[in-house]
Design a protein around this motif. Sequence first.
Motif, PDB file in Angstrom:
ATOM      1  N   VAL A   1     -20.425  26.902  -9.119  1.00 21.05           N
ATOM      2  CA  VAL A   1     -21.535  25.960  -9.248  1.00 21.05           C
ATOM      3  C   VAL A   1     -20.937  24.624  -9.663  1.00 21.05           C
ATOM      4  O   VAL A   1     -20.126  24.564 -10.603  1.00 21.05           O
ATOM      5  CB  VAL A   1     -22.573  26.442 -10.282  1.00 21.05           C
ATOM      6  N   MET A   2     -21.297  23.547  -8.959  1.00 22.23           N
ATOM      7  CA  MET A   2     -20.609  22.271  -9.130  1.00 22.23           C
ATOM      8  C   MET A   2     -21.573  21.133  -9.431  1.00 22.23           C
ATOM      9  O   MET A   2     -22.715  21.150  -8.989  1.00 22.23           O
ATOM     10  CB  MET A   2     -19.843  21.936  -7.856  1.00 22.23           C
ATOM     11  N   VAL A   3     -21.061  20.164 -10.158  1.00 16.94           N
ATOM     12  CA  VAL A   3     -21.784  18.909 -10.371  1.00 16.94           C
ATOM     13  C   VAL A   3     -20.921  17.778  -9.835  1.00 16.94           C
ATOM     14  O   VAL A   3     -19.742  17.645 -10.215  1.00 16.94           O
ATOM     15  CB  VAL A   3     -22.071  18.666 -11.873  1.00 16.94           C
TER      16      VAL A   3
ATOM     17  N   LEU B   1     -26.100  24.079 -13.597  1.00 12.37           N
ATOM     18  CA  LEU B   1     -24.930  24.936 -13.849  1.00 12.37           C
ATOM     19  C   LEU B   1     -25.356  26.312 -14.336  1.00 12.37           C
ATOM     20  O   LEU B   1     -24.786  27.330 -13.960  1.00 12.37           O
ATOM     21  CB  LEU B   1     -24.003  24.299 -14.888  1.00 12.37           C
ATOM     22  N   ARG B   2     -26.351  26.344 -15.185  1.00 11.13           N
ATOM     23  CA  ARG B   2     -26.775  27.612 -15.763  1.00 11.13           C
ATOM     24  C   ARG B   2     -27.646  28.413 -14.800  1.00 11.13           C
ATOM     25  O   ARG B   2     -27.519  29.633 -14.700  1.00 11.13           O
ATOM     26  CB  ARG B   2     -27.535  27.327 -17.066  1.00 11.13           C
ATOM     27  N   GLN B   3     -28.528  27.704 -14.078  1.00  7.01           N
ATOM     28  CA  GLN B   3     -29.564  28.421 -13.320  1.00  7.01           C
ATOM     29  C   GLN B   3     -29.149  28.877 -11.927  1.00  7.01           C
ATOM     30  O   GLN B   3     -29.764  29.777 -11.365  1.00  7.01           O
ATOM     31  CB  GLN B   3     -30.829  27.555 -13.220  1.00  7.01           C
ATOM     32  N   VAL B   4     -28.147  28.245 -11.356  1.00  3.46           N
ATOM     33  CA  VAL B   4     -27.753  28.665 -10.008  1.00  3.46           C
ATOM     34  C   VAL B   4     -26.782  29.839 -10.114  1.00  3.46           C
ATOM     35  O   VAL B   4     -25.755  29.766 -10.792  1.00  3.46           O
ATOM     36  CB  VAL B   4     -27.129  27.494  -9.214  1.00  3.46           C
ATOM     37  N   ASP B   5     -27.137  30.918  -9.453  1.00  3.32           N
ATOM     38  CA  ASP B   5     -26.410  32.176  -9.592  1.00  3.32           C
ATOM     39  C   ASP B   5     -25.405  32.325  -8.442  1.00  3.32           C
ATOM     40  O   ASP B   5     -25.538  33.186  -7.584  1.00  3.32           O
ATOM     41  CB  ASP B   5     -27.430  33.325  -9.593  1.00  3.32           C
TER      42      ASP B   5
END
Lengths: 412, 412
Positions: A359-361, A351-355
């Motif tokens: 951003v999904m889980v 969540l934090r690292q993908v720019d």
Amino acid sequence: MQGVGQQAKLAAQILANTETSIKNNALLRIAEVMLERADWLKAENAKDLAAGRDKGLDAAMLDRLTLTDKTIAGMAEGVRQVATLADPIGTITDLSYRPSGIQVGKMRAPLGVVGIIYESRPNVTVDAAALCLKSGNATILRGGSEAIHSNQAIAACVRAGLEAVGLPAACVQVVETTDRAAVGELLRMAQYVDVIVPRGGKGLIERVSAESRIPVIKHLDGICHVYIDDQADLEKAVKVAVNAKTHRYGVCNAMETLLVAEGVAAQVLPILAEEYAAKGVELRGCEQTCALLPACVTATEEDWGTEYLAPILSIKVVADMAEAITHINTYGSQHTDAIITENYTRARAFLRQVDSSSVMVNASTRFADGFEYGLGAEIGISTDKIHARGPVGLEGLTSQKYVVLGDGHIRA
Amino acid sequence: MQGVGQQAKLAAQILANTETSIKNNALLRIAEVMLERADWLKAENAKDLAAGRDKGLDAAMLDRLTLTDKTIAGMAEGVRQVATLADPIGTITDLSYRPSGIQVGKMRAPLGVVGIIYESRPNVTVDAAALCLKSGNATILRGGSEAIHSNQAIAACVRAGLEAVGLPAACVQVVETTDRAAVGELLRMAQYVDVIVPRGGKGLIERVSAESRIPVIKHLDGICHVYIDDQADLEKAVKVAVNAKTHRYGVCNAMETLLVAEGVAAQVLPILAEEYAAKGVELRGCEQTCALLPACVTATEEDWGTEYLAPILSIKVVADMAEAITHINTYGSQHTDAIITENYTRARAFLRQVDSSSVMVNASTRFADGFEYGLGAEIGISTDKIHARGPVGLEGLTSQKYVVLGDGHIRA
């Protein structure tokens, strides 16, 4: 065009200070008028369709251009829904006292004049007009020449709605010329136009971005990824990976590349390949993928950067999440990317690292949408970082000004 | 410049995922290094001052360029204060469940690479670097050629701080060339730079706005107004009008035009004229003002659109609030405007109807400032409407991405 800009600027000042109920009544009246004039709208649309056939437009384009009773009812319903949305304008947030004694907060205000440049789908005319009207912005709409009669007919319905509540017709102006130079002029009228929203194919977006002297809220590519982690629940992984690719093909939030952790590739890829085969999805994979899936053709470097918008999927086996994120940040378009994992730490890190704008889980990329996010409606999905990112609803068409309340306070 | 851009982009990816404590430790170390190397900073600064004197820079410019023990201590203290601010990056807001079962929220993320173009004040180098570092953005700084030695010396201190915590030196790059073409190149590197912040005089801002292919957060004019309503408490009115003009002259949030309601003009203007005379403020008024104030010269049309940044004030008597608002929206720069009134309805209407980045009731325009608003620090005051409006602090250097949490959710 200069006259159009001046009129829009004046109308914007009135619209910015118009009560919610008046804007809503205008919207409801626009919906009514469209239904009342449905036969006329279809007759005007028929002129565009005839010209389109003469010009040799392909079936898909003619289909997008066609107005039917059903599409007209759908447009009217869309306008009614915008009337039900909360009005963001004038909302004050974070109003709090400062040590100096003044109260400081932020008030939401319209941007002013929004220029919309779009291609041959006439529904954009009324969708965009409704969202801009509700958010207190005057609109200058410039549609494709193929839809000129349809757009002018819809514009007449919009004007009827505006006039019914006493708002100036210049709140929504549909440019009547199909002259290409008019677009260039619109893009340089920074003294009248506050933001440009292009809607259409990549060629249009790139032209607008390159030429505009006005800030642009744009949506370029949707090269979306799903990464199946080696700690994924594989049942969820299959469900999401199938939905993200096959729910609809021609949409920007469809998955275009599947990334699979080495540790689970041999287990999950054959199951997925069977599902995709059943739906007629062509697979293009890395070497490791092709070794596991006989039906898979070898992907080229170009595949990783391609938005197929079609039943084609590229697949890459990666060592771990770090490699997946590097791939996403290298080849993606910062639109929407998902991880499938049961691992808490990796979910947080992804969540934090993908720019990317979404951003999904453990969810399908297909959820990246203004309605699904609760915005009520969307004017587009922004892949920019400035101003608005991701699905853009009413709030994306506003800005915030500071309000300061004092009691004769002065700076010491 | 392309190499600078590439390096910045890579550094930005690291910085975006750097923990708060590491960023804070870098800032604290930068402050220490600046104090340790104060003598060297002054020696490097002396080279710029000598060159400036040779070039015939005026006293005011040389003054802004000069580093002393006091200004160095002030810069170090500013950097320390940025370390104490809350880190906006990663903050998730509005996380809520949607009917589909997914949770949707917004996470604050850095913009990426910020390009700062500024004139000869070396303190901007470290101020801007500190704010960008704290907000997780890599920075490319391009200062004026007059300050090249000072800026490079400060950059060395910043690098020492970054290296002390293991961050890449490319997190903050000060461009070493004074070649004017380098600015043009920076403004076109849209593939590497996410936003440009120009800081300096109007000429610089206009050049950057005209040439940039990258979004610009800019501050142009500050033509601020105070309107004294006929229902104002005149004691508060005098206090605020004097403070707004005379607290400091050369600042963007100083009042440049005073608007006074006809009903109280004869009462309040002579009192104000006396106060302004005592402070040496030149008055330029409309006909009605000049009739009331013998010392007043007649204002020209040009006066209403002029940012004096000097002890000069234009004054206009207006019929009522509506005329005041029309004047503000016509001649103002959408920076900061205030009404002085005890009337509830007019206070509400003024706040809503004036389209400026700060709108105030019974408070001095001088409050329009990042520190006064509680932002902790500011990189500038934006007179744009897109992205950030008014004082821009750490949050203005960030954007929000959507985060979606699911449990294998797919779109139906």
